[in-house]
Design a protein around this motif. Sequence first.
Motif, short mmCIF file in Angstrom:
data_model
loop_
_atom_site.label_atom_id
_atom_site.label_comp_id
_atom_site.label_asym_id
_atom_site.label_seq_id
_atom_site.Cartn_x
_atom_site.Cartn_y
_atom_site.Cartn_z
N ARG A 39 -1.56 11.44 1.08
CA ARG A 39 -1.96 10.62 -0.51
C ARG A 39 -1.86 9.79 0.95
O ARG A 39 -0.80 9.54 2.19
CB ARG A 39 -1.90 10.17 -1.32
N ILE A 40 -2.70 8.58 1.78
CA ILE A 40 -2.63 7.29 2.38
C ILE A 40 -2.57 6.00 1.36
O ILE A 40 -3.51 5.48 0.63
CB ILE A 40 -3.64 7.26 3.38
N LEU A 41 -1.31 5.66 0.78
CA LEU A 41 -1.11 4.57 0.13
C LEU A 41 -1.31 3.02 0.34
O LEU A 41 -0.62 3.01 1.82
CB LEU A 41 -0.19 4.59 -1.69
N VAL A 42 -2.12 2.13 0.44
CA VAL A 42 -2.06 0.68 1.08
C VAL A 42 -1.73 -0.54 0.19
O VAL A 42 -2.50 -0.62 -0.35
CB VAL A 42 -3.26 0.27 2.68
N ASP A 43 -0.54 -1.33 0.47
CA ASP A 43 -0.91 -2.39 -0.12
C ASP A 43 -0.32 -3.67 0.11
O ASP A 43 0.58 -3.72 1.44
CB ASP A 43 0.51 -2.22 -1.07
N GLY A 44 -1.45 -4.33 1.35
CA GLY A 44 -1.42 -5.51 1.79
C GLY A 44 -1.20 -4.92 3.79
O GLY A 44 -1.59 -3.79 4.28
N PRO A 45 0.02 -5.42 3.75
CA PRO A 45 0.19 -4.46 4.95
C PRO A 45 1.37 -3.44 5.71
O PRO A 45 1.82 -3.06 6.05
CB PRO A 45 1.47 -6.35 5.80
N ASP A 46 1.32 -3.12 4.18
CA ASP A 46 2.20 -1.96 3.99
C ASP A 46 1.42 -0.86 4.02
O ASP A 46 0.87 -1.25 3.02
CB ASP A 46 3.16 -1.97 2.99
N ALA A 47 2.23 0.79 4.68
CA ALA A 47 0.85 1.35 3.82
C ALA A 47 2.48 2.69 3.82
O ALA A 47 2.83 2.34 4.09
CB ALA A 47 0.21 1.89 4.54
N VAL A 48 1.62 4.01 2.82
CA VAL A 48 2.41 4.49 2.72
C VAL A 48 1.49 5.79 2.78
O VAL A 48 0.72 6.23 1.84
CB VAL A 48 3.34 4.90 1.24
N VAL A 49 2.55 6.60 3.59
CA VAL A 49 1.76 7.97 4.00
C VAL A 49 2.27 9.82 3.81
O VAL A 49 3.90 9.55 3.67
CB VAL A 49 1.27 8.56 5.22
N THR A 50 1.52 10.22 2.30
CA THR A 50 2.54 11.34 1.38
C THR A 50 2.38 12.46 2.22
O THR A 50 0.72 12.61 2.49
CB THR A 50 2.61 11.03 0.38
N GLY A 51 2.66 13.66 2.57
CA GLY A 51 2.19 15.34 3.18
C GLY A 51 3.03 16.35 3.43
O GLY A 51 4.35 16.04 2.42
N GLU A 52 2.92 17.30 3.72
CA GLU A 52 3.29 18.47 3.81
C GLU A 52 3.64 18.95 5.18
O GLU A 52 2.14 18.78 5.83
CB GLU A 52 3.44 19.88 2.59
N ILE A 53 4.70 19.22 5.98
CA ILE A 53 4.30 20.05 7.13
C ILE A 53 4.91 22.00 6.84
O ILE A 53 5.69 21.81 5.70
CB ILE A 53 5.05 19.17 8.38
N ARG A 54 3.85 22.18 7.61
CA ARG A 54 3.91 24.01 8.25
C ARG A 54 4.60 23.83 9.15
O ARG A 54 4.48 24.16 9.41
CB ARG A 54 3.05 24.38 7.18
#
Length: 97
Positions: A39-54
């Motif tokens: 996911r990439i969640l954006v709220d104004g100047p802020d963004a949160v990227v979630t995921g998983e690395i292998r």
Amino acid sequence: MTGTTRDVVTELLRRIGEGDPERIAEHHVPEAVGTEIERILVDGPDAVVTGEIRRTARATHRSYRARFALHLTVENGLITRHPVYEDSLAVARAFAP
């Protein structure tokens, strides 16, 4: 880099994805590498990227999966904050002797 917060974050992720293969492979088995952006969640100047690395630790040959979140702040087209949160216990276990 200019554009919206989402544009800047997407470009950052593209650049990370291209990466420097020699630097990335230094500690990991290159054939056992993957990253999934959930996911990439954006709220104004802020963004949160979630995921998983292998990855697979080169030193121990142990595979691991680690969840992560990036909290990015974009101001005037530039990333001004870039904290990374990851499952460091999964990484530590993979590299432990």
